[in-house]
Design an enzyme around this catalytic site. Structure first.
Site, PDB file in Angstrom:
ATOM      1  CG  HIS A 160      -1.891   1.054   1.321  1.00 15.11           C
ATOM      2  ND1 HIS A 160      -3.110   1.005   0.675  1.00 15.11           N
ATOM      3  CD2 HIS A 160      -1.879   2.240   1.991  1.00 15.11           C
ATOM      4  CE1 HIS A 160      -3.805   2.097   0.934  1.00 15.11           C
ATOM      5  NE2 HIS A 160      -3.084   2.868   1.736  1.00 15.11           N
ATOM      6  CG  MET A 178      -9.677   5.946   4.035  1.00  9.63           C
ATOM      7  SD  MET A 178      -8.334   7.110   4.033  1.00  9.63           S
ATOM      8  CE  MET A 178      -7.348   6.557   5.401  1.00  9.63           C
ATOM      9  N   GLY A 223      -4.046  11.033   6.083  1.00 13.48           N
ATOM     10  CA  GLY A 223      -2.939  11.984   6.219  1.00 13.48           C
ATOM     11  C   GLY A 223      -1.802  11.485   7.084  1.00 13.48           C
ATOM     12  CG  PHE A 224      -0.869  12.534   9.948  1.00 17.05           C
ATOM     13  CD1 PHE A 224       0.415  13.057   9.885  1.00 17.05           C
ATOM     14  CD2 PHE A 224      -1.954  13.372   9.675  1.00 17.05           C
ATOM     15  CE1 PHE A 224       0.613  14.395   9.567  1.00 17.05           C
ATOM     16  CE2 PHE A 224      -1.759  14.713   9.364  1.00 17.05           C
ATOM     17  CZ  PHE A 224      -0.468  15.229   9.307  1.00 17.05           C
ATOM     18  N   GLY A 225      -0.157   8.071   9.636  1.00 11.54           N
ATOM     19  CA  GLY A 225      -0.217   6.724  10.195  1.00 11.54           C
ATOM     20  C   GLY A 225      -0.326   6.811  11.712  1.00 11.54           C
ATOM     21  N   GLY A 226      -0.500   5.670  12.328  1.00 12.05           N
ATOM     22  CA  GLY A 226      -0.454   5.583  13.784  1.00 12.05           C
ATOM     23  C   GLY A 226      -1.635   6.178  14.527  1.00 12.05           C
ATOM     24  N   GLY A 285      -6.299   2.101   8.288  1.00 14.25           N
ATOM     25  CA  GLY A 285      -6.145   3.022   9.413  1.00 14.25           C
ATOM     26  C   GLY A 285      -6.385   2.348  10.755  1.00 14.25           C
ATOM     27  N   GLY A 286      -5.347   2.309  11.563  1.00 15.03           N
ATOM     28  CA  GLY A 286      -5.477   1.774  12.919  1.00 15.03           C
ATOM     29  C   GLY A 286      -5.748   0.282  12.970  1.00 15.03           C
ATOM     30  N   GLY A 302      -0.002  -0.319   8.573  1.00 18.31           N
ATOM     31  CA  GLY A 302       1.232   0.470   8.593  1.00 18.31           C
ATOM     32  C   GLY A 302       2.009   0.169   9.856  1.00 18.31           C
TER      33      GLY A 302
END
Ligand code: DX5
Ligand code: ZN
Length: 229
Positions: free
Chosen positions: A43, A147, A152-155, A183-184, A204
């Site tokens: 990804h 999503m 915009g951001f990982g973690g 995501g998450g 991720g």
């Protein structure tokens, strides 16, 4: 070469490591580690600083990734103007190209264009977007991505409203569609997504942050085959 979705779907459930969480100073090594852990797909998160408040990788890096792996590249375009970029990203090596419904009132012409370019067309939506906006178009997609964090951001923390959207999507898509979530995702949150019908899981932090990635891959797969506790 056009992407063979049937062959990829046959390997589901798929764990799809998101390179956003990898060590970019050692990109080739990180990709090798994902291959060795058993990833079937990679990804790639593309950001424009407008649709999302962040920037990530662009076309030359996707080309470099393409040269370093035979794995299918799942390219997630977090862009205000995806129509400007589908062709260059396909040329760079994208096999699946996913665009956001929030910037495409009628996504059909773009999905069609992606298909004609030989890639698998995908649609996605952010947590505040109702799933009903997406459902009329999911039959035109080879991959539909829910999503479960703001893009915009990982973690970030998993949005517990995501499984309900996944269920609605799973009830509507054509057979053989990749039903993905991003995501998450971790060994806990993956369960409710799998139970709702997801068959592809972007990971991720949960993958690249693991000390033993092979074990983490196995644990994620075991968790997604078991029912939520
Ligand atoms: C966020 C990206 C995700 C992100 C997921 O904008 O779309 O793909 O890399 O990261 P984790 O798995 O850490 O939530
Ligand atoms: Zn993503």
């Amino acid at each position: 070469m056009p992407m063979n979705l049937t062959r990829l779907f046959a390997k589901a459930p798929l764990i799809n490591p998101s390179l956003l969480a990898c060590d970019f100073a050692h990109l080739a090594r990180e990709i090798r580690s994902a291959e060795e852990a058993g990833a079937h797909i990679l990804h790639l998160d593309i950001m424009d600083g407008h649709f999302v408040p962040n920037l990530s990788i662009g076309i030359p890096i996707v080309e470099a990734i393409r040269r370093s792996t035979p794995l299918p590249l799942d390219v997630h375009l977090m862009l205000d103007e995806p129509e400007r970029y589908v062709e260059p990203f396909r040329k760079a090596g994208a096999d699946l190209l996913t665009v956001h419904i929030e910037v495409l009132p009628d996504p059909r012409p773009l999905l069609d264009r992606i298909r004609r370019l030989g890639a698998v067309p995908g649609l996605t939506l952010t947590p505040p977007t109702p799933v009903e906006t997406l459902l009329p178009f999911v039959k035109e997609c080879g991959i539909v991505l829910t999503m479960s964090v703001m893009p915009g951001f990982g973690g970030q923390q998993f949005d517990t409203a995501a499984p309900e959207k996944i269920r609605a999507i799973a009830e509507t898509v054509s057979p053989g569609t990749l039903i993905s979530v991003d995501g998450g995702i971790n060994v806990d949150t993956i369960r409710s997504c799998a139970a709702a019908g997801a068959n592809t899981f972007v990971a991720g932090t949960a993958f690249f942050g693991a000390e033993d990635r092979k074990t983490r891959m196995r644990d994620l797969l075991v968790a997604c085959e078991s029912q939520p506790g």
